[in-house]
Each structure stands twice: as structure tokens, then as C-alpha cells.
Design a protein around this motif. Sequence first.
Motif, PDB file in Angstrom:
ATOM      1  N   THR A 235       0.822  -1.231   0.000  1.00 37.70           N
ATOM      2  CA  THR A 235       0.000   0.000   0.000  1.00 37.70           C
ATOM      3  C   THR A 235       0.850   1.273   0.000  1.00 37.70           C
ATOM      4  O   THR A 235       0.331   2.369   0.006  1.00 37.70           O
ATOM      5  N   TRP A 243      -5.099   5.737 -13.385  1.00 30.70           N
ATOM      6  CA  TRP A 243      -5.665   4.518 -12.807  1.00 30.70           C
ATOM      7  C   TRP A 243      -5.258   4.339 -11.344  1.00 30.70           C
ATOM      8  O   TRP A 243      -5.952   3.717 -10.562  1.00 30.70           O
ATOM      9  N   ASP A 244      -4.134   5.002 -10.968  1.00 25.86           N
ATOM     10  CA  ASP A 244      -3.768   4.966  -9.547  1.00 25.86           C
ATOM     11  C   ASP A 244      -4.797   5.724  -8.710  1.00 25.86           C
ATOM     12  O   ASP A 244      -5.072   5.384  -7.563  1.00 25.86           O
ATOM     13  N   ALA A 247      -7.646   3.427  -8.095  1.00 26.22           N
ATOM     14  CA  ALA A 247      -7.277   2.438  -7.063  1.00 26.22           C
ATOM     15  C   ALA A 247      -7.283   3.078  -5.681  1.00 26.22           C
ATOM     16  O   ALA A 247      -7.808   2.511  -4.708  1.00 26.22           O
ATOM     17  N   SER A 250     -10.787   3.551  -4.433  1.00 30.19           N
ATOM     18  CA  SER A 250     -11.393   2.286  -3.986  1.00 30.19           C
ATOM     19  C   SER A 250     -10.895   1.900  -2.596  1.00 30.19           C
ATOM     20  O   SER A 250     -11.660   1.494  -1.719  1.00 30.19           O
TER      21      SER A 250
END
Length: 418
Positions: A235, A243-244, A247, A250
Motif C-alpha cells: 500500500t 488509474w492509480d 485504485a 477504492s
Amino acid sequence: MLDGECNPDRPPLPRDAGTHRATSVDFPVCVVLPAGGTGERTGLQTPKQFWSFLERPLISYTIDAFERVSWIQDVVVVVAKENLDQMSGIVQRFGHRKVRVVTGGSTRHRSIYNGVQALAEDRPEVVIIHDAVRPFVEEDFLSKITLAAKEHGAAGAIRPLVSTVIATTSEGFLDHSLERAKYRASETPQGFTYEVISQAYQRSSESDLEFGTECLHLALQHCHINAKLIPGPPTLWKVTYRWDLAAAGSIIKEPMLQSACVVSGDSVHAATLITALQKALHMKLHVVTDLSAEKHTFLLKEWNYIQVSVDVCCRSDIEALVTQLEVEKRVLQYPLVIIWLCLNTSNGKSCSTTEGKKPAITDLASSLEHKKILLYGIQLPTPQDSDCWETSVLKVSDLISVLVKERSPALVGQLLQA
Ligand SMILES: Nc1ccn([C@@H]2O[C@H](COP(=O)(O)OP(=O)(O)OP(=O)(O)O)[C@@H](O)[C@H]2O)c(=O)n1
Ligand SMILES: O=C(CO)[C@H](O)[C@H](O)COP(=O)(O)O
């Protein structure tokens, strides 16, 4: 010359393993968060550190991760000149109390150097340097890096390489590949004694500051300090591409979907419904009769609340819950969800008594939106008054899951039927 200070004529003595090795952080520690970049690789106009998740910028989550650590004194946030006002607004809006904001530079190293210099008047023992776009950092790992930095002068987080590293010829052909097992990816947090990192930057060349990306290398090059390398969790990754951001969003939302505080009142009907929901829902339900009791205040850290009411028009139940959330300063920061479960008996007065043409919940929900509270309603018959009780419970469970997960503005103030 201070202990650990660099003397290019005489490299620091090897650190005697017999010296006192701190096992807990009982010395001053400050943090420098470089946040002065533009995030070009995301392709977005908004610099990624200011990209919001649930109406809260990424950098605020990172700062929060450090403010939760009691042994960290100051967090110096380094931002571009054009973002100083925005950053000051974030500090105020989200109540960040350990933060100082300083102006960044044209490169990451120059920004970090500005942050380190901001600590000169009240030097900490150890400085943690951490990219502001790595929001998922835990106290345990920060402690490991800090203790290692105090013992060795410098310490850094590493991760296994996920791709092999190759060298190319000037014509763009493979020259050779590196043996992946011998290499690691350098991440942050990194830690340094103040003397080491300040000396390393003072001795850096313009080229170091302009083109370098590795603080550990500066400590080695200018202070002959071989940083202790500590494997970190996955992490720690750096938000770099678009796209990071997906992520990160989320991961940020994940804890919000896992639990809810249920305020049940003392109704038998409510108890029956909650018992059924505890079996149907994939969420941890913390059930209380009401939230006023001192021992329940921890529940006011929840992201989701379910208020169960039976028959009587129970606007006051919701208003009492909101008052408690305001006392805990939970509102105005990020959207909290309140789901009003209205159980109607056949001879009872519906909770959703309309005031004029709209259900009572609609007006109440409108009055809460500016407080970042999303109020949803679900109406269902009591077990005795329903020959499809199980179906109703499953419907309520599905609705709760969707409302918590999506936090949709479109359904705010709606009284859904189960
Ligand atoms: N002049 C700079 C450049 C970068 N950073 C910070 O250094 C961290 C890591 O750098 P990077 O991921 O490269 O961020 P950016 O430079 O913003 O990204 P990009 O290279 O895509 O523009 C980020 O928190 C970034 O804000 C900084 O403080 N000052
Ligand atoms: O991994 C790191 C450890 O120091 C830095 O975060 C990384 O080198 C920053 O590079 P860039 O600014 O190009 O993303």
C-alpha cells in the motif's frame, strides 16, 4: 560537530551496534511532505495531490495518516506557490492541527530541501520524508523507518520490483538486463537524522537538485551514510497515473462499506428487523438503543448510520443523531450516510407522514445536504403485518448495501419501499 554530522574529510565512524538502540520513538520527529508537483502523468488539470475522494483531497488523507501518530510533532507540507492558498484552505477545512505549509521548488528535491530548511529553527532528531501522494502509510511502518533512521542516519522503504530492469543502447536496443533479485524499488517513507539530510542537501550540486530523485543517494554521496532499507507493504505505492487515482479511491472507500451504527430504539419490531439484517447484510452492525450513552461515542467515528423508527413520525430521531454527529465535528468533512428505516404497523401512523405533498424525509434530507449528510429512507411493514417478511428483509439489505456503496445524491431524501 553534532553527532552524526557529516565531515567529508572523515566519514562518520561506523555506528557501534552496541550503542543504545531505541526501541520506541521517544525523541522529536517531524515530517516533510513534498506536494509541489503538477501530476502531469495523470493527464488531469488538477494536481493529483488535490484530487478529491468523497469531497476530500488526497493530501488530506495523507496528512491524517501522520496526524494520527502521537509521536510526530510537525508536518511540513511543501506546495507550489500557486497552491498555497488552496492548501491553507484544506488545512482549515479539515482541521489539520500539526501542519505548516511552505513553498515548493521546481523539482522534488528542491521542494524537499525547502521543507527541511523550514525545520532548521527547531531541529527534530529525525525527519521523515514522504510523498504526499502515498496516502496509505501506517504508524507501525513509520516507527520502523524512524528508529532505523535514528540508529543508522538514514532509512528507506523498499518494495520488490514488478518488472525486470534493463539497460538500453543509445540506438534503443537491449544492452543488458539487471538481475532482478539484486534490486528493489525505492519508495517512501524515508527517514534521516536532521543532521544527515540537512548536510546532504547543503552539499548537493545544482545537478543533484535538478535531476535527482533519490534522497538516500544524497545521504550516501555527501555523508557516506548507507541507508538501512526496510521492506514495506504494497500500500506504499505512489499515485502516479490516472488509474492509480481509481485504485486509491477504492481503497479509501473500502472501510466505509464495512460497518454501520444502528440506532434501534427499544422497539421489539426493530430488534426483529435488526436480527434479520445482521444475517442478511455483509456489514458489521454496531447496534445501540441510542447514541447518548458515553460508552458509545466511538461509534460516532462511523461512516454509516441506520436509524430504525416504528410508526410515529420520528424526525426528532434523525435530528438527535445529527446533533451528536455535529458535536463530534463529523459533519462538513465528508459525506456520511444516514438510512432511516421506517417500520410501519398496520394500525400505526406512518413514519413517512407527508408534510404537504412531500414525505417528511424529503425536507429533512434537503436541510442536511449542506452538512455533507446523505439521508435515505426505506419503508417496510413490520413482521406481523407482512406475509413476505423475508423478502422485505432481503430487499432492505440490498438497498442498504447499494446506498452505502454508491452514496448517490440522486436518491437523497427518497423513501424507498421494501
Ligand atoms: N517540484 C516538485 C515535484 C514533485 N513534488 C512532489 O513529489 C512527490 C512525488 O513526485 P511525483 O509522483 O513525480 O509527482 P509529480 O511531479 O506531481 O508527477 P509528474 O511527474 O507526473 O508531474 C509528489 O507528491 C509531488 O507533489 C514536489 O513536491 N515538488
Ligand atoms: O521513489 C522514490 C523514493 O525516493 C520517489 O518517490 C521517486 O523517485 C519520485 O520519482 P518521481 O518524482 O519521478 O515520481
